[in-house]
Motif scaffolding. Structure first.
Motif, PDB file in Angstrom:
ATOM      1  N   VAL A   1       0.837  -1.195   0.000  1.00  0.00           N
ATOM      2  CA  VAL A   1       0.000   0.000   0.000  1.00  0.00           C
ATOM      3  C   VAL A   1       0.873   1.247   0.000  1.00  0.00           C
ATOM      4  O   VAL A   1       1.775   1.385   0.840  1.00  0.00           O
ATOM      5  N   VAL A   2       0.625   2.127  -0.952  1.00  0.00           N
ATOM      6  CA  VAL A   2       1.254   3.443  -0.970  1.00  0.00           C
ATOM      7  C   VAL A   2       0.196   4.453  -0.538  1.00  0.00           C
ATOM      8  O   VAL A   2      -0.842   4.599  -1.194  1.00  0.00           O
TER       9      VAL A   2
ATOM     10  N   TYR B   1       2.485   2.878 -10.738  1.00  0.00           N
ATOM     11  CA  TYR B   1       2.671   2.371  -9.372  1.00  0.00           C
ATOM     12  C   TYR B   1       4.160   2.233  -9.041  1.00  0.00           C
ATOM     13  O   TYR B   1       4.594   2.556  -7.931  1.00  0.00           O
ATOM     14  N   ASP B   2       4.947   1.788 -10.005  1.00  0.00           N
ATOM     15  CA  ASP B   2       6.389   1.685  -9.798  1.00  0.00           C
ATOM     16  C   ASP B   2       6.995   3.057  -9.519  1.00  0.00           C
ATOM     17  O   ASP B   2       7.886   3.198  -8.658  1.00  0.00           O
ATOM     18  N   ARG B   3       6.522   4.079 -10.215  1.00  0.00           N
ATOM     19  CA  ARG B   3       7.025   5.437  -9.979  1.00  0.00           C
ATOM     20  C   ARG B   3       6.621   5.934  -8.596  1.00  0.00           C
ATOM     21  O   ARG B   3       7.405   6.607  -7.914  1.00  0.00           O
ATOM     22  N   LEU B   4       5.385   5.624  -8.191  1.00  0.00           N
ATOM     23  CA  LEU B   4       4.937   6.039  -6.859  1.00  0.00           C
ATOM     24  C   LEU B   4       5.833   5.420  -5.783  1.00  0.00           C
ATOM     25  O   LEU B   4       6.242   6.102  -4.839  1.00  0.00           O
ATOM     26  N   ARG B   5       6.126   4.147  -5.919  1.00  0.00           N
ATOM     27  CA  ARG B   5       6.972   3.478  -4.930  1.00  0.00           C
ATOM     28  C   ARG B   5       8.377   4.085  -4.914  1.00  0.00           C
ATOM     29  O   ARG B   5       9.013   4.199  -3.863  1.00  0.00           O
ATOM     30  N   ALA B   6       8.850   4.493  -6.092  1.00  0.00           N
ATOM     31  CA  ALA B   6      10.182   5.084  -6.168  1.00  0.00           C
ATOM     32  C   ALA B   6      10.231   6.452  -5.489  1.00  0.00           C
ATOM     33  O   ALA B   6      11.252   6.833  -4.904  1.00  0.00           O
ATOM     34  N   HIS B   7       9.122   7.202  -5.559  1.00  0.00           N
ATOM     35  CA  HIS B   7       9.070   8.537  -4.957  1.00  0.00           C
ATOM     36  C   HIS B   7       8.656   8.509  -3.482  1.00  0.00           C
ATOM     37  O   HIS B   7       8.791   9.504  -2.774  1.00  0.00           O
ATOM     38  N   ALA B   8       8.124   7.388  -3.024  1.00  0.00           N
ATOM     39  CA  ALA B   8       7.665   7.284  -1.637  1.00  0.00           C
ATOM     40  C   ALA B   8       8.830   7.009  -0.691  1.00  0.00           C
ATOM     41  O   ALA B   8       9.914   6.581  -1.102  1.00  0.00           O
ATOM     42  N   LEU B   9       8.596   7.238   0.593  1.00  0.00           N
ATOM     43  CA  LEU B   9       9.589   6.883   1.605  1.00  0.00           C
ATOM     44  C   LEU B   9       9.743   5.366   1.657  1.00  0.00           C
ATOM     45  O   LEU B   9       8.767   4.635   1.433  1.00  0.00           O
ATOM     46  N   PRO B  10      10.919   4.857   1.960  1.00  0.00           N
ATOM     47  CA  PRO B  10      11.079   3.402   2.131  1.00  0.00           C
ATOM     48  C   PRO B  10      10.165   2.916   3.255  1.00  0.00           C
ATOM     49  O   PRO B  10       9.762   3.703   4.126  1.00  0.00           O
TER      50      PRO B  10
END
Length: 274
Positions: free
Chosen positions: A160-161, A248-257
């Motif tokens: 979940v992002v 979704y891959d871009r969102l995960r890349a821009h989100a905090l770990p």
């Protein structure tokens, strides 16, 4: 089984379609005949009868005129939309139970699978301010019951992002939010569940997207579910799904770990409890 028999365990959308088929056959009409009478193609009729297409109000009224059922199907459709799960969401729920992996992006509110009862109640009460208490309770109970998918013998993985707005919007007040964030903390520490927060600082990387969910399966193509102003919709067109996967891959890349995201949720939890 006779083709006009209706199994008892059909979901509401499939039951509506089964009822259309039963009356159509009773009137000795083909799907093409019914489609012409109500102003839709025979393929649309076929999808409705199979429970794969949410019928429109115009279709339901057209069936009543074609069958002479005096508002029966219009009434059935209205009750579908007032049910614990609206008709347009039933197909999603059927797929959610079978998914091997669920990837969700939530923008304003926390996704249903991770909501507490109090949070869900506040969401539904805000969305249905004039509904009876028992109607709201039915919707809350139905939402909470979805957690069962995570208790299956082989539960799906859940990623979940969450946009930071989900965590800072006061839904139900500080006490409700504190309980909701505590539930997120416990969920993030559960094997198979990953939570990332995409902060306001991510800017346009998240601002241009509506909430959506990707359902991935072991033996069938990925399905995209996305909300809209008139309800949600499932998409399985390859190009549409592929674009959502890239987003979704871009969102995960821009989100905090995940570890930093958990630390942020814990910090906000302290703010709500202090």
């Amino acid at each position: 089984m006779d083709e006009t028999d209706v199994p008892e365990n059909l979901n509401p959308l499939k039951r509506f379609g089964s009822d259309v088929k039963r009356v159509r056959l009773g009137r000795k009409l083909t799907q093409k005949h019914l489609g012409k009478a109500v102003g839709y193609t025979d393929s649309y009729v076929s999808l409705v009868e199979a429970g794969k297409q949410m019928p429109s109000p115009r279709f339901a009224k057209g069936c009543d005129l074609a069958f002479g059922t005096n508002g029966l199907f219009a009434g059935l459709l209205k009750r579908l939309d007032e049910a614990d799960h609206p008709s347009w969401f039933v197909s999603y729920l059927e797929k959610e139970k079978k998914a091997a992996s669920i990837c969700d992006y939530s923008v304003h509110g926390i996704m249903g699978l991770l909501q507490t009862e109090a949070y869900a109640h506040a969401i539904f009460r805000a969305g249905h301010p004039h509904a009876r208490a028992d109607v709201i309770k039915g919707k809350v109970d139905a939402r909470i019951s979805r957690r069962a998918v995570m208790s299956q013998q082989t539960p799906p993985t859940l990623w979940v992002v969450l946009h930071e707005a989900c965590l800072r919007t006061h839904v139900g007040g500080p006490t409700v939010m504190a309980g909701q964030l505590q539930h997120l903390i416990a969920s993030a520490e559960t094997p198979g569940i990953d939570i990332q927060v995409i902060t306001f600082a991510a800017g346009a990387a998240a601002a241009h997207l509506l909430p959506f969910t990707l359902l991935m399966f072991d033996s069938e193509p990925t399905t995209l579910y996305s909300d809209g102003p008139l309800g949600g919709k499932l998409y399985d067109r390859e190009a549409t799904v592929a674009a959502a996967v890239r987003n979704y891959d871009r969102l995960r890349a821009h989100a905090l770990p995940p570890d930093d995201s958990l630390a942020m949720v814990k910090g906000l939890h302290k703010e709500y409890t202090s």
